[in-house]
Design a protein around this motif. Structure first.
Motif, PDB file in Angstrom:
ATOM      1  N   SER A 616      33.375  40.669  20.391  1.00  0.00           N
ATOM      2  CA  SER A 616      31.944  40.928  20.291  1.00  0.00           C
ATOM      3  C   SER A 616      31.537  42.113  21.146  1.00  0.00           C
ATOM      4  N   GLN A 617      32.067  42.180  22.362  1.00  0.00           N
ATOM      5  CA  GLN A 617      31.742  43.328  23.215  1.00  0.00           C
ATOM      6  C   GLN A 617      32.196  44.638  22.590  1.00  0.00           C
ATOM      7  N   GLY A 635      25.055  35.124  21.179  1.00  0.00           N
ATOM      8  CA  GLY A 635      23.816  35.867  21.406  1.00  0.00           C
ATOM      9  C   GLY A 635      23.502  36.208  22.836  1.00  0.00           C
ATOM     10  N   PRO A 637      23.267  38.756  25.724  1.00  0.00           N
ATOM     11  CA  PRO A 637      23.301  40.222  25.828  1.00  0.00           C
ATOM     12  C   PRO A 637      24.494  40.702  26.632  1.00  0.00           C
ATOM     13  N   SER A 640      28.032  38.432  23.847  1.00  0.00           N
ATOM     14  CA  SER A 640      28.291  37.842  22.526  1.00  0.00           C
ATOM     15  C   SER A 640      27.168  38.152  21.545  1.00  0.00           C
ATOM     16  N   GLU A 641      26.688  39.386  21.595  1.00  0.00           N
ATOM     17  CA  GLU A 641      25.546  39.754  20.753  1.00  0.00           C
ATOM     18  C   GLU A 641      25.871  39.736  19.264  1.00  0.00           C
ATOM     19  N   THR A 642      27.128  39.917  18.897  1.00  0.00           N
ATOM     20  CA  THR A 642      27.496  39.952  17.477  1.00  0.00           C
ATOM     21  C   THR A 642      28.059  38.622  16.991  1.00  0.00           C
ATOM     22  N   SER A 719      21.975  30.711  22.736  1.00  0.00           N
ATOM     23  CA  SER A 719      22.778  30.955  23.942  1.00  0.00           C
ATOM     24  C   SER A 719      22.607  29.880  24.998  1.00  0.00           C
TER      25      SER A 719
END
Length: 744
Positions: A616-617, A635, A637, A640-642, A719
């Motif tokens: 994800s990063q 989710g 920031p 794991s935003e993706t 999250s």
């Protein structure tokens, strides 16, 4: 075997196969999504399971960027409670048929019972042994227990309110009445009196407590009556315990679909049990005990004997929960707490009736209009390409092409079961090898294996007798198979054999051919109608070689840890999946198509989760479909935003494990028995197989497209660890059922 642990629940971004609205209106079964159903097996599979290009290896800086998030793991126990909350939300859903909502109430109870027997008991055992260390979530066991007590109390009170305020009135409106003793009319009470006299009374055994009679042992999960009696001559009060016999239906029918709890019937007639005494008070209570087994295999010369001894010990595990009716007298509760040695926080006071597992009987009533529409699985088209009354010829079909099965939509009886039965009866079959983890009490697969052995075929069965709560049944079948001449092996010391494998060796005109089945579910004809699973029947030679080597590892002294088309735990499932995840990172960094989609019952393993965080990063899209426990925080920031995590629960228990990788537009899909948990990856023999053939991979991809589409109804994880049901209008399982009906 108990009713299924979840009964009927438990539980895309693909670039080259985009999801379209057409998928919702045309057949969505796996076979119908294959671009060329008659293509040969193995098409499109490179010679090596991984590309030649060196894989991505994260450096210290990349690892540190993940590890700096010290709270990146959700607690697994609390995540499980949120799972059972989703089951309760199904019972609360007014759009579901009434008797199905009733069943979900029973499933919620069964789930919670097992959670206390195993997970809560384990936490208490660690604390008592002085082995309490922080979990991956950072919480100490004592902190987790505190949250468990408060969360569980809220959930069971919510369940009781739902039962009392919604389900019972709705059932009454539908002509099904759950009443208490005082609600019965005179004739109904006479009916119950006759039942008590003729059938129940002879079975009851009152156990008094006095200096000559110590406090009786209370078996786990039994429903009991705490009776306070008084001797009218001396005025002295006594305590007695009466066990509600589990051999009778919990809800007693009194006619016209009216039912009264069995404990009410017994409680009203206690004077027959204590003649000459005054019955002052009657209260129901229930104890949950630690019922997990611990067998030290290294010290056990005979695993069967050791396990049988431990099964006897299970009945005497320490209590971990006491449930009582809220009306219980203080002095009776004080006695129970003292004698059972439970703490105040382990006592749950509820409005009766206790133990709603008995609602399964109500849900089974023949009121089809109050249930899901009837559903009958059909034979996979590739196994019955020409409509005929003759039995399916699995060997003939498998020689032409691989068969990717999706249960319960594809019939288990005419595919996997037929595969074993046909092998047992076929004179050209030389050997059958199979793993058995859980199976039904009247399994035709067991019968077929016995028939094969008696016919002189070589039959090897790897029986996992340590399958939790099925140990006694598995010991029984192991002995039955041995007596018939089967070679029965109990796997490897220290490891449970959880993989789902069957191999048939057949002598054919062009030589020996191996037919292999690898699946995600147990060889259980009963649960196959309730559990969603996928499986592959193939004659692919590389897969056959791998499975043959694995059977040799399990039955003999062979120790081949290298496989071509398989990932096998505890050696290579974790490392193999992490390598695949790293490969997707490399694809993305090189500007190539990349994406990861996983479907599992549980995602807990920290190493796998950290690899997904790395992905994800790096910007890789990661979609997880998790029925039960998920320790990954989506989710967040910078972390794991993706990542998105969703859960589907419903009529069938989502049980399959699928691992799908975009792989620069040449997707790979793996299926198998392993969840992302320490016990699966480190303490079990698990198998993942890479699906051969572009058609099979495309079918899996399209299934995941539907599961992850925004319009599909699901719970979504945030999250903070909270699950919220989305507004999706497409129901995954209903969609697949409708597609199966159109196919039929």
């Amino acid at each position: 075997m108990q009713p299924p642990r979840l009964g009927a629940v438990e539980g895309g971004h693909e670039r080259n196969l985009p999801f379209t609205s057409q998928c919702q209106t045309e057949d969505m079964t796996l076979d119908s999504l294959q671009p060329d159903a008659a293509s040969s097996h193995g098409e499109g599979v490179p010679e090596e399971p991984f590309d030649v290009e060196p894989p991505y290896e994260p450096d210290d800086e990349a690892l540190a960027a993940v590890e700096k998030y010290g709270d990146r793991f959700l607690d697994r126990e609390l995540s499980w409670l949120r799972f059972n909350q989703r089951v309760l939300e199904l019972a609360e859903d007014p759009h579901l048929p009434l008797l199905e909502r009733t069943r979900f109430l029973a499933i919620f109870t069964s789930n919670l019972d097992e959670f206390f027997m195993v997970r809560v008991a384990g936490l208490k055992r660690r604390i008592a042994a002085g082995l309490a260390v922080p979990a991956a979530s950072g919480l100490m066991p004592s902190e987790v227990l505190e949250v468990i007590w408060s969360t569980t109390r809220e959930l069971v009170e919510r369940q009781a309110r739902l039962f009392r305020d919604e389900i019972v009135p709705a059932l009454s409106d539908a002509g099904i009445e759950l009443v208490r003793w005082d609600d019965l009319d005179r004739e109904e009470q006479k009916t119950c009196k006759r039942l008590f006299k003729d059938r129940v009374f002879p079975v009851l055994t009152p156990l008094a407590v006095d200096p000559a009679h110590p406090f009786p042992y209370i078996s786990g999960l039994s429903l009991n009556l705490a009776v306070l009696i008084r001797n009218p001559k001396t005025g002295k009060e006594h305590f007695a315990r009466v066990k509600v016999p589990p051999i009778f239906s919990r809800f007693v029918p009194v006619g016209n679909q009216r039912f009264v709890p069995l404990e009410d019937v017994i409680g009203e007639h206690l004077k027959r049990l204590f003649p000459g005494m005054e019955v002052l008070e009657v209260h129901t209570f229930r104890v949950t005990r630690n019922e997990d087994l611990e067998v030290e295999e290294d010290d056990a010369e005979n695993l069967l004997a050791a396990l049988e001894k431990e099964l006897l010990r299970r009945r005497f595990g320490p209590p971990v929960r006491l449930e009582v009716e809220e009306s219980i007298a203080p002095q009776v509760l004080e006695l129970l707490v003292s004698e059972l040695d439970v703490r105040e926080e382990e006592v749950f006071k509820l409005r009766g009736p206790l133990d709603l597992r008995g609602l399964h009987d109500i849900a089974d009533l023949p009121r089809q209009e109050l249930k899901y529409p009837a559903f009958v699985p059909t034979t996979h088209p590739l196994l019955a390409e020409v409509e005929s009354a003759a039995p399916v010829d699995v060997f003939k079909a498998a020689r032409r092409h691989d068969v990717l099965l999706h249960h319960p939509y594809d019939s288990f009886a005419t595919s996997v079961q037929r595969f074993i039965e046909q092998a047992a009866a076929d004179r050209h079959v030389l050997a059958i090898k199979q793993t058995l983890y859980r199976t039904s009490g009247d399994s035709p697969i067991i019968d077929a294996l016995i028939d094969a052995a008696e016919a002189g075929k070589q039959v090897l069965v790897i029986v996992e007798i340590k399958a939790r709560f099925d140990e006694e049944a598995n010991i029984r079948w192991a002995r039955k198979l041995e007596q018939a001449g089967c070679h029965v092996v109990y796997g490897l010391v220290g490891l449970k054999t959880h993989c789902k494998l069957a191999m048939v060796v057949r002598d054919e005109p062009d030589g020996i051919r191996r037919y292999t089945h690898i699946g995600t579910g147990n060889y259980n004809p009963k649960t196959s109608r309730l559990y969603e699973d996928v499986g592959l029947i193939t004659t692919d030679e590389r897969i056959g070689d791998d499975v043959a080597h694995l059977f040799n590892n399990l039955s003999g002294w062979s120790r081949n840890a290298s496989y071509d088309q398989l990932l096998v735990a505890p050696d290579s499932v974790r490392s193999g999946l992490i390598e695949q995840i790293h490969r997707e990172i490399a694809h993305h960094q090189a500007g190539r198509a990349a994406g990861i989609r996983l479907k599992a019952n549980s995602v807990v393993d920290e190493a796998v989760i950290d690899a997904l965080y790395l992905a994800s990063q790096a910007g890789v899209t990661v979609d997880l479909l998790v029925r039960g426990i998920c320790s990954l925080r989506p989710g967040v920031p910078g972390l794991s935003e993706t990542v998105s995590v969703r859960s589907v629960l419903g009529r069938f228990l989502e049980h399959s494990r699928i691992f799908w990788f975009e792989n620069d537009g040449d997707p790979q899909a793996w299926i198998g028995s392993a969840d992302m948990m320490h016990r699966n990856l480190d303490r079990r023999v698990e198998v993942l197989v890479r699906l051969p053939g572009d058609d099979n991979v495309a079918s899996i991809g399209a299934l995941l497209d539907l599961a992850f589409d925004e319009s599909t109804s699901a719970w979504e994880l945030d999250s903070a660890g909270h699950w919220t049901r989305n507004a999706g209008t497409v129901h995954l399982q209903e969609n697949l059922i409708e597609a199966q009906r159109r196919r039929r």
